[in-house]
Design a protein around this motif. Structure first.
Motif, PDB file in Angstrom:
ATOM      1  N   GLU A  33       0.807  -1.224   0.000  1.00 29.62           N
ATOM      2  CA  GLU A  33       0.000   0.000   0.000  1.00 29.62           C
ATOM      3  C   GLU A  33       0.839   1.271   0.000  1.00 29.62           C
ATOM      4  O   GLU A  33       0.424   2.293  -0.538  1.00 29.62           O
ATOM      5  N   ARG A  34       2.006   1.213   0.595  1.00 26.65           N
ATOM      6  CA  ARG A  34       2.802   2.430   0.774  1.00 26.65           C
ATOM      7  C   ARG A  34       3.574   2.764  -0.497  1.00 26.65           C
ATOM      8  O   ARG A  34       4.342   1.953  -1.002  1.00 26.65           O
ATOM      9  N   THR A  35       3.392   3.983  -0.981  1.00 28.39           N
ATOM     10  CA  THR A  35       4.044   4.431  -2.202  1.00 28.39           C
ATOM     11  C   THR A  35       5.401   5.066  -1.894  1.00 28.39           C
ATOM     12  O   THR A  35       5.744   5.348  -0.737  1.00 28.39           O
ATOM     13  N   TRP A  36       6.151   5.323  -2.943  1.00 27.33           N
ATOM     14  CA  TRP A  36       7.419   6.040  -2.838  1.00 27.33           C
ATOM     15  C   TRP A  36       7.176   7.436  -2.239  1.00 27.33           C
ATOM     16  O   TRP A  36       7.956   7.903  -1.402  1.00 27.33           O
ATOM     17  N   GLU A  37       6.099   8.062  -2.649  1.00 32.59           N
ATOM     18  CA  GLU A  37       5.791   9.392  -2.133  1.00 32.59           C
ATOM     19  C   GLU A  37       5.501   9.342  -0.626  1.00 32.59           C
ATOM     20  O   GLU A  37       5.928  10.231   0.124  1.00 32.59           O
ATOM     21  N   ASP A  38       4.786   8.300  -0.189  1.00 30.32           N
ATOM     22  CA  ASP A  38       4.531   8.129   1.245  1.00 30.32           C
ATOM     23  C   ASP A  38       5.837   7.979   2.013  1.00 30.32           C
ATOM     24  O   ASP A  38       6.025   8.579   3.090  1.00 30.32           O
ATOM     25  N   PHE A  39       6.717   7.166   1.466  1.00 30.57           N
ATOM     26  CA  PHE A  39       8.001   6.908   2.108  1.00 30.57           C
ATOM     27  C   PHE A  39       8.825   8.190   2.203  1.00 30.57           C
ATOM     28  O   PHE A  39       9.402   8.501   3.254  1.00 30.57           O
ATOM     29  N   LEU A  40       8.883   8.943   1.105  1.00 31.08           N
ATOM     30  CA  LEU A  40       9.661  10.187   1.110  1.00 31.08           C
ATOM     31  C   LEU A  40       9.105  11.192   2.113  1.00 31.08           C
ATOM     32  O   LEU A  40       9.864  11.906   2.771  1.00 31.08           O
ATOM     33  N   ALA A  41       7.801  11.237   2.229  1.00 35.12           N
ATOM     34  CA  ALA A  41       7.193  12.183   3.179  1.00 35.12           C
ATOM     35  C   ALA A  41       7.628  11.890   4.596  1.00 35.12           C
ATOM     36  O   ALA A  41       7.726  12.819   5.420  1.00 35.12           O
ATOM     37  N   GLU A  42       7.901  10.629   4.901  1.00 35.72           N
ATOM     38  CA  GLU A  42       8.396  10.247   6.235  1.00 35.72           C
ATOM     39  C   GLU A  42       9.873  10.519   6.409  1.00 35.72           C
ATOM     40  O   GLU A  42      10.325  10.996   7.446  1.00 35.72           O
ATOM     41  N   ARG A  43      10.644  10.184   5.372  1.00 36.81           N
ATOM     42  CA  ARG A  43      12.095  10.139   5.534  1.00 36.81           C
ATOM     43  C   ARG A  43      12.808  11.439   5.200  1.00 36.81           C
ATOM     44  O   ARG A  43      13.912  11.685   5.699  1.00 36.81           O
ATOM     45  N   VAL A  44      12.229  12.253   4.343  1.00 37.63           N
ATOM     46  CA  VAL A  44      12.901  13.482   3.906  1.00 37.63           C
ATOM     47  C   VAL A  44      12.233  14.663   4.597  1.00 37.63           C
ATOM     48  O   VAL A  44      11.051  14.916   4.408  1.00 37.63           O
ATOM     49  N   ARG A  45      12.998  15.348   5.411  1.00 40.49           N
ATOM     50  CA  ARG A  45      12.473  16.495   6.159  1.00 40.49           C
ATOM     51  C   ARG A  45      13.123  17.778   5.675  1.00 40.49           C
ATOM     52  O   ARG A  45      14.282  17.789   5.343  1.00 40.49           O
TER      53      ARG A  45
END
Length: 253
Positions: free
Chosen positions: A241-253
């Motif tokens: 379910e988790r997209t690349w965009e979801d992942f980036l929103a968590e990891r890139v600040r």
């Protein structure tokens, strides 16, 4: 009374998600590690090296299930054969292996090594389960970060990824390890397919940056395999379910 589950690669990216899930399920966990570690929170650490064949017998002793997550850029086939020999002698009842989509189709040494490891598991005589997964978001992040440092962003034509979240792979592996041996199960891929350059552009946007793009062509058998999508499973795969965009929103600040 349930038996111990041995996890190889338990201190890596995937293992870091798998081990807590096994503990939350009430299972005793033993981790094979190349470095000596203090046992804590119901987790036993055994020092050994799969590729060198060291410490494996101690690691598998008394383990009913082995969850084989350890891997590297090369030698996974040999390391897995070493593990299989020890597991067979110890009477392991379920061997679970994580492989990669395209192991039987991409003509690169890494994929061939993964396929060799798959065959070692399947030919072991032990009850087994193998899951092939797409590249993790974590790997895509590493690759995108390196490419983003270049003054011009290379865009290999036809090179597509279907990255999947490591936490979703971990949850599926725990489900498989706690279940009955199932052989080769459906692949697990991410919810979207991206051109490699698209992944990097997403990374750059998350950092408020941009780069010029230079189309390049991948030559030879490897290029043809990737353009044909041999590293993808577009039909019949389980999809996260988790997209690349979801992942980036968590990891890139």
């Amino acid at each position: 009374m349930t038996s111990t589950i041995l996890v190889t690669g338990g201190t890596g990216t995937l293992g870091g998600h798998v081990v807590p899930l096994l503990r939350a399920a009430g299972r005793d966990v033993r981790v094979l590690s190349r470095r000596e570690r203090e046992c804590a929170d119901g987790i036993e650490y055994v020092t050994g090296d799969l590729l060198k064949g060291e410490g494996i017998e101690d690691a598998v002793a008394g383990a009913g299930t082995v969850l084989h997550l350890a891997g590297g850029p090369k030698g996974d086939d040999e390391a897995t054969r070493n593990l299989v020999r020890a597991a067979s002698g110890a009477g392991v009842r379920h061997l679970v292996y994580i492989s990669v989509i395209g192991a039987d189709r991409i003509p690169l040494g890494y994929f061939r090594s993964k396929l060799g490891a798959e065959r070692a598991v399947a030919d072991s005589g032990l009850p087994w389960t193998t899951l092939r997964a797409a590249q993790f978001h974590d790997l895509a992040l590493t690759v995108a970060g390196k490419m983003a440092k270049m003054p011009v962003l290379p865009a290999p034509g036809g090179l597509r990824w279907q990255p999947v979240d490591a936490r979703e792979v971990a949850a599926r592996l725990v489900q498989l390890a706690l279940g009955e041996p199932a052989g080769l199960v459906p692949d697990l891929a991410g919810p979207k397919v991206y051109e490699l350059a698209e992944l990097t552009r997403g990374y750059l946007r998350a950092h408020g940056r941009s780069r010029l793009t230079l189309p390049v062509r991948m030559p030879g058998k490897v290029g043809r395999a990737y353009r044909a999508g041999e590293n993808l499973t577009l039909e019949g795969a389980a999809v996260g379910e988790r997209t690349w965009e979801d992942f980036l929103a968590e990891r890139v600040r």
